[in-house]
Design an enzyme around this catalytic site. Structure first.
Site, mmCIF file in Angstrom:
data_model
loop_
_atom_site.group_PDB
_atom_site.id
_atom_site.type_symbol
_atom_site.label_atom_id
_atom_site.label_comp_id
_atom_site.label_asym_id
_atom_site.label_seq_id
_atom_site.Cartn_x
_atom_site.Cartn_y
_atom_site.Cartn_z
ATOM 1 N N TYR A 1 5.406 -8.526 5.257
ATOM 2 C CA TYR A 1 4.594 -8.113 4.110
ATOM 3 C C TYR A 1 3.284 -8.882 4.071
ATOM 4 C CZ TYR A 1 5.926 -12.348 1.478
ATOM 5 O OH TYR A 1 6.110 -13.640 1.052
ATOM 6 N N CYS A 2 2.330 -8.309 3.326
ATOM 7 C CA CYS A 2 1.033 -8.956 3.107
ATOM 8 C C CYS A 2 0.497 -8.449 1.772
ATOM 9 C CB CYS A 2 0.068 -8.665 4.264
ATOM 10 S SG CYS A 2 -0.281 -6.907 4.491
ATOM 11 N N THR A 3 -0.770 -8.633 1.509
ATOM 12 C CA THR A 3 -1.338 -8.287 0.204
ATOM 13 C C THR A 3 -1.301 -6.789 -0.074
ATOM 14 O OG1 THR A 3 -2.812 -10.190 0.374
ATOM 15 C CG2 THR A 3 -3.356 -8.543 -1.283
ATOM 16 N N ILE B 1 2.188 -6.269 -1.332
ATOM 17 C CA ILE B 1 2.592 -6.860 -2.610
ATOM 18 C C ILE B 1 2.074 -6.043 -3.787
ATOM 19 C CG2 ILE B 1 2.381 -8.918 -4.069
ATOM 20 C CD1 ILE B 1 1.894 -10.457 -1.346
#
EC number: 1.14.-.-
Length: 350
Positions: free
Chosen positions: A199-201, A228
């Protein structure tokens, strides 16, 4: 011929934005698709965005587009329609709407052509960026968090992870995405039997990272759709527990979106609970670090006493001292202190 770049000073643009009465919406989006002529695409999009009074940061490359923007509320519907009509590859594209938004995230439009929309350092001609892992929706993310065979990997930088992350997520200790990719492969070699969730932003980094993991022999790879931002939005809409703890760092004037009430980071100067990033007010430094309100007052927004003293000097003397200094990417790392230090300015913790 239309002007295809900004000609007004940053200070004037920021003042103009702050004086606006109409609310704005902060939006981020990306798309990996082939752009034959990035320069021509950039110029056409610049005119489209300017006509709708869009601010923000947009990168284009042969591999696609990456954008973080601010759109006047009254223009959001038109913007969406025109973006979708611009290229068939963009039709129906998911737009991530900011969670904790005051509409003051950007005040100028900067649109640049780059080699890659995300600097990944990958030069393997056999790498297929389209062979990505499976998407996970909010409910599926929560189920994976409870799965003992799943490992969550945070594909953001250390300063992003420091202020917020998913429960028990693994941090890849690196300062850039290009450094993280080989480290992620190395760290996961003993866990190829596990379910790997990346996952990332907003999704752009973890999507490419999932393809890189598959390229390196990992078969059980997922990534969170929309990152996110989209996870938190959908979880709230669906009444699901939000399992992300703390703040989501964002790369605009806000520097963060509050996801949960927990504060998991600490002031880099005094150690008090705090998760508010700032840049050192000394123009010869601009270190990115975490500073609590007490230390902000004590050091006048600076990262050290030396920077505080230097920022109080006459402008001409400040410019003289800055001359010849290395102007690197200065970020405070809680484990390694200052990175790419400005010459003559010590680590704020020393």
């Amino acid at each position: 011929m239309p002007v295809l770049h900004n000609r007004i000073s940053n200070d004037a643009l920021k003042a103009k934005m702050l004086a606006e009465s109409e609310p704005r919406t902060t939006i981020s989006f990306y798309k990996y698709f082939h752009i034959a002529d990035p320069k021509a695409t950039r110029d056409a999009l610049y005119q489209l965005f300017t006509a709708l009074n869009v601010f923000g940061r947009v990168y284009l490359a042969h591999e696609g587009i990456n954008a973080q923007i601010s759109v006047p509320a009254s223009n959001v519907k038109t913007f969406r329609a025109q973006l979708y009509a611009f290229d068939s590859a963009l039709d129906g594209l998911r737009l991530n709407i900011a969670l904790d938004d005051d509409g003051k995230s950007f005040w100028v439009l900067r649109m640049k052509v780059r080699d890659r929309i995300v600097a990944d350092g990958i030069d393997d001609p056999h790498f297929d960026a389209s062979n990505v892992g499976e998407y996970l929706q909010a409910a599926e993310v929560n189920a994976m968090l409870d799965d003992p065979d799943a490992l969550f990997i945070d594909m953001r930088n250390h300063y992003e992870y420091e202020v917020g992350h998913f429960e028990n997520a693994l941090e890849i200790p690196a300062d850039t995405f290009r450094e993280q990719l080989p480290k992620a492969v190395e760290m996961m070699q003993a866990h190829k039997d596990k379910k790997i969730v990346m996952y990332c932003t907003g999704g752009i980094r973890c999507e490419k990272a999932s393809a890189w993991m598959k390229h390196n022999g990992f078969n059980k790879v997922w990534h969170i759709e929309g990152g996110i931002i989209e996870y938190a939005r959908k979880a709230r809409e669906q009444g699901l527990p939000v399992r992300f703890i703390g703040k989501n760092f964002v790369f605009d004037e806000r520097m963060g979106e509050r996801i949960s009430d927990e504060i998991i980071a600490h002031c880099h100067q005094c150690g008090a609970p705090c998760d508010s990033h700032t840049n050192c007010k000394n123009d010869g430094c601009h270190l990115l670090f975490i500073q609590c309100p007490v230390c902000a007052e004590k050091y006048k927004g600076c990262c050290s006493e030396i920077c505080c003293e230097e920022s109080a000097l006459p402008p001409e003397e400040q410019r003289r001292r800055r001359a010849g200094r290395e102007n690197g990417n200065k970020i405070f790392n809680k484990s390694r202190g200052r990175l790419n230090t400005t010459l003559g300015i010590p680590d704020p913790t020393e």
